[in-house]
Design a protein around this motif. Structure first.
Motif, short mmCIF file in Angstrom:
data_model
loop_
_atom_site.label_atom_id
_atom_site.label_comp_id
_atom_site.label_asym_id
_atom_site.label_seq_id
_atom_site.Cartn_x
_atom_site.Cartn_y
_atom_site.Cartn_z
N GLY A 150 16.64 21.23 0.36
CA GLY A 150 16.32 21.04 -1.05
C GLY A 150 15.38 22.08 -1.64
O GLY A 150 14.94 23.01 -0.97
N PRO A 151 15.05 21.91 -2.92
CA PRO A 151 14.24 22.89 -3.64
C PRO A 151 12.78 22.89 -3.20
O PRO A 151 12.34 21.99 -2.48
CB PRO A 151 14.38 22.43 -5.09
N ASP A 152 12.04 23.90 -3.67
CA ASP A 152 10.61 23.98 -3.36
C ASP A 152 9.80 23.16 -4.36
O ASP A 152 10.35 22.46 -5.21
CB ASP A 152 10.15 25.44 -3.29
N ASN A 189 0.83 -1.21 0.00
CA ASN A 189 0.00 0.00 0.00
C ASN A 189 0.87 1.26 0.00
O ASN A 189 0.56 2.24 -0.68
CB ASN A 189 -0.93 0.02 1.22
N PHE A 190 1.95 1.21 0.76
CA PHE A 190 2.87 2.35 0.76
C PHE A 190 3.50 2.52 -0.61
O PHE A 190 3.57 3.63 -1.15
CB PHE A 190 3.96 2.16 1.82
N ILE A 191 3.97 1.41 -1.18
CA ILE A 191 4.62 1.47 -2.49
C ILE A 191 3.68 2.07 -3.53
O ILE A 191 4.05 2.98 -4.28
CB ILE A 191 5.07 0.05 -2.95
N CYS A 192 2.43 1.61 -3.54
CA CYS A 192 1.47 2.11 -4.52
C CYS A 192 1.19 3.60 -4.33
O CYS A 192 0.89 4.32 -5.29
CB CYS A 192 0.16 1.33 -4.43
N SER A 193 1.32 4.07 -3.09
CA SER A 193 1.04 5.49 -2.81
C SER A 193 2.10 6.42 -3.37
O SER A 193 1.85 7.61 -3.55
CB SER A 193 0.88 5.71 -1.31
N VAL A 194 3.31 5.90 -3.62
CA VAL A 194 4.39 6.79 -4.10
C VAL A 194 4.75 6.57 -5.57
O VAL A 194 5.57 7.30 -6.11
CB VAL A 194 5.68 6.65 -3.24
N ILE A 195 4.13 5.58 -6.23
CA ILE A 195 4.44 5.33 -7.65
C ILE A 195 3.78 6.41 -8.51
O ILE A 195 2.55 6.54 -8.50
CB ILE A 195 3.93 3.94 -8.08
N PRO A 196 4.55 7.17 -9.26
CA PRO A 196 3.95 8.20 -10.11
C PRO A 196 2.97 7.59 -11.10
O PRO A 196 3.30 6.64 -11.79
CB PRO A 196 5.16 8.81 -10.84
N GLY A 197 1.75 8.11 -11.13
CA GLY A 197 0.77 7.65 -12.11
C GLY A 197 -0.02 6.42 -11.71
O GLY A 197 -0.97 6.05 -12.40
N GLN A 212 3.11 13.61 -4.42
CA GLN A 212 3.26 14.80 -5.25
C GLN A 212 4.71 14.88 -5.72
O GLN A 212 5.63 14.58 -4.97
CB GLN A 212 2.92 16.03 -4.40
N TYR A 213 4.90 15.26 -6.97
CA TYR A 213 6.24 15.42 -7.51
C TYR A 213 6.38 16.81 -8.11
O TYR A 213 5.41 17.38 -8.61
CB TYR A 213 6.52 14.35 -8.59
N THR A 214 7.59 17.35 -8.05
CA THR A 214 7.84 18.65 -8.68
C THR A 214 7.87 18.47 -10.20
O THR A 214 8.00 17.34 -10.69
CB THR A 214 9.20 19.22 -8.22
N PRO A 215 7.79 19.55 -10.97
CA PRO A 215 7.88 19.41 -12.44
C PRO A 215 9.17 18.70 -12.88
O PRO A 215 9.18 17.99 -13.87
CB PRO A 215 7.86 20.87 -12.92
N GLY A 216 10.24 18.86 -12.09
CA GLY A 216 11.51 18.21 -12.42
C GLY A 216 11.60 16.77 -11.95
O GLY A 216 12.60 16.09 -12.21
N GLY A 217 10.55 16.29 -11.24
CA GLY A 217 10.49 14.87 -10.87
C GLY A 217 10.88 14.52 -9.45
O GLY A 217 11.05 13.35 -9.12
N LEU A 218 10.99 15.51 -8.56
CA LEU A 218 11.38 15.23 -7.18
C LEU A 218 10.15 14.94 -6.32
O LEU A 218 9.17 15.70 -6.36
CB LEU A 218 12.14 16.42 -6.58
N LEU A 242 10.94 -0.20 -8.93
CA LEU A 242 11.24 0.46 -7.65
C LEU A 242 12.66 1.01 -7.64
O LEU A 242 12.90 2.13 -7.18
CB LEU A 242 11.05 -0.51 -6.48
N ARG A 243 13.58 0.22 -8.16
CA ARG A 243 14.99 0.66 -8.21
C ARG A 243 15.15 1.87 -9.13
O ARG A 243 15.91 2.78 -8.83
CB ARG A 243 15.89 -0.49 -8.67
N ALA A 244 14.41 1.86 -10.23
CA ALA A 244 14.50 2.97 -11.18
C ALA A 244 13.97 4.27 -10.56
O ALA A 244 14.55 5.35 -10.74
CB ALA A 244 13.72 2.64 -12.45
N ILE A 245 12.87 4.16 -9.81
CA ILE A 245 12.31 5.35 -9.14
C ILE A 245 13.29 5.88 -8.10
O ILE A 245 13.55 7.09 -8.02
CB ILE A 245 10.95 5.02 -8.49
#
Length: 499
Positions: A458-460, A316-324, A331-337, A382-385
């Motif tokens: 880190g950035p905003d 459930n945690f993993i699914c909550s952070v997978i983009p898309g 939430q991710y920044t436009p640059g992918g953070l 997961l490793r790629a993310i």
């Protein structure tokens, strides 16, 4: 047009060259844009810049000097040593214990590939555990803070010059703190595993103390910021309660002792301690996700069927952070953070990256995947993310800025850190008074002392980073940002053949 023999040979060589280059860039995992080994080394050296107490002869961060040599003396207790948490000169026990747990987990999971950095990582752990042993020397008492944060923050001075009160604060039976106590137990238990092979005597000392400290945490329940609210809030208030730490502490003691008592404790108390809650933020305050991942390993790798549910909780945690992904709430920044919050966001980036890599390791061992609403998420994904997050941190971002000081060509030069921003004792032997340092804090000049390896907040949300010393939310480093990154960098350095 007819080809001569030499033309044919040249064509073949060029084709072969193109094919080799092309195939390597797409299929050879050993070609990396970043020097993860260098970043790993620096991420560990950073801890030497945060040391409190009498510095050893092999101290590599040479602009630092001895500091806080009488901590605890007024209370007739030895509390010399340990770490300053961030850019100030206070020793906060709660984040220090979490830092220790994550450094230890980094060594437990990825120490086997750290090569020459393994000894340095263990020394970073030991600097903390030596202090935690002092802080827990008296039964049913833990010294959880040294220094008055309000008065410390009213000064901008080097740790070597400190003249603010070194007040000592503790929890005990009458003023419990199950959160900080159980995290301290987790730190001692995890560290015992990191030292089990190299120093079995020290390892046994750590695990015995962990057992005693956890008993205290469980028996006398309460949040430490209830009794110490005026002291620890808003700095390290226990916002998530103490249930997560009890589950986390029990998980580490189960791992360190193999005593079925702890497994039974987890089975009986897991649900009431929040095993199935939907929170997905892992850091110094909330340990639920870490506990789920750690306990899922017992099911995935050790085949403990009684902990089967923790695979689902971890998924459930993993699914909550997978983009898309359909259940994604990240939430991710436009640059992918990965972006959790504006204050010290990078701590969530490093802790999440570590968990993704650790979980990928467990899933691979068990030949299993994660199912997110019909979408299959493999360990490779997961490793790629995780790699993308670490790469962003190291400079693959819209600003082309490395958020690790001293790594890459462009990195923060005005970090919110007293010792780094003021001239060192060697350069300026005279005392710099409490308020005299603010002229430096408010200046535009780069810090004279490079706090190598420090990862800043880190950035905003829009990938912006002003590099201003006064901006502690974005420009302050912290031990708990670096600790999980150590493990992630070790994995990446190894997987790209750099270790």
């Amino acid at each position: 047009m007819a080809f001569s023999f030499s033309s044919c040979l040249l064509f073949l060589l060029l084709s072969l060259s193109f094919f080799t280059t092309h195939s390597q860039s797409h299929h050879n995992p050993r070609i990396a844009k970043h020097n993860y080994r260098d970043a790993l080394s620096k991420s560990i050296i950073f801890f030497e810049g945060q040391r409190s107490g009498k510095l050893p002869s092999n101290q590599r961060m040479s602009w630092r000097g001895d500091s806080a040599l009488f901590d605890g003396l007024a209370m007739h207790v030895d509390l010399v040593g340990g770490y300053y948490d961030a850019g100030d000169n206070v020793k906060f026990g709660f984040p220090m214990a979490f830092t220790t747990t994550m450094l230890s987990w980094s060594v437990i999971e990825f120490g086997g590939v750290m090569k020459g950095e393994l000894q340095n990582a263990r020394e970073a752990i030991r600097w903390a555990t030596d202090y935690l042993l002092k802080a827990t020397a008296h039964p049913d008492t833990i010294y959880v803070q040294v220094g008055d944060a309000e008065k410390d923050h009213a000064c901008w001075e080097r740790p070597e010059d400190m003249d603010t009160p070194r007040s000592v604060f503790k929890i005990d039976k009458n003023n419990p703190g199950s959160d900080v106590a159980a995290e301290t137990a987790a730190a001692l238990a995890a560290a015992s595993l990191a030292f089990r092979k190299t120093d079995p005597t020290y390892s046994k000392t750590l695990v015995r103390r962990a057992i005693r400290v956890f008993q205290f945490a469980d028996k006398y329940r309460g949040a430490y910021s209830n009794g110490l609210k005026a002291i620890v809030c808003p700095f390290y208030c226990s916002y998530s309660g103490y249930q997560d730490e009890l589950l986390w502490g029990a998980a580490w003691l189960h791992k360190a002792t193999k005593n079925p008592m702890y497994l039974n404790y987890i089975k009986v108390n897991g649900q009431t301690l929040g095993a199935a809650e939907s929170d997905n933020t892992f850091g110094w305050d909330n340990k639920h996700v870490g506990a789920r991942i750690l306990l899922s390993k017992e099911f995935l790798v050790r085949k403990m069927e009684t902990l089967h549910d923790y695979k689902g909780h971890a998924d459930n945690f993993i699914c909550s952070v997978i983009p898309g992904a359909s259940f994604s709430s990240a939430q991710y920044t436009p640059g992918g953070l990965l972006f959790k919050m504006g204050d010290s966001n990078m701590q969530y980036v490093t802790s999440t990256s570590f968990l993704l890599l650790a979980y990928a390791k467990y899933l691979t061992k068990a030949h299993m995947v994660v199912n997110c609403g019909g979408t299959t998420i493999t360990p490779k994904r997961l490793r790629a993310i995780a790699k993308n997050q670490v790469d962003y941190l190291l400079g693959d971002n819209p600003l082309k800025m490395s958020y690790m000081v001293g790594y890459g060509e462009r990195y923060p030069k005005r970090i919110h850190h007293r010792g780094s921003s003021l001239p060192s004792i060697d350069v300026h032997p005279g005392k710099i008074q409490c308020s005299a340092g603010f002229s430096v804090m408010n200046s535009e000049s780069p810090n004279p002392n490079v706090l190598v390896g420090a990862v800043v907040g880190g950035p905003d949300l829009h990938d912006r980073f002003p590099d201003e010393r006064s901006d502690y939310e974005q420009s302050e480093p912290a031990t708990y940002i670096n600790a999980p990154l150590v493990g992630a960098l070790a994995y990446l350095a190894h997987s790209f053949g750099q270790l």
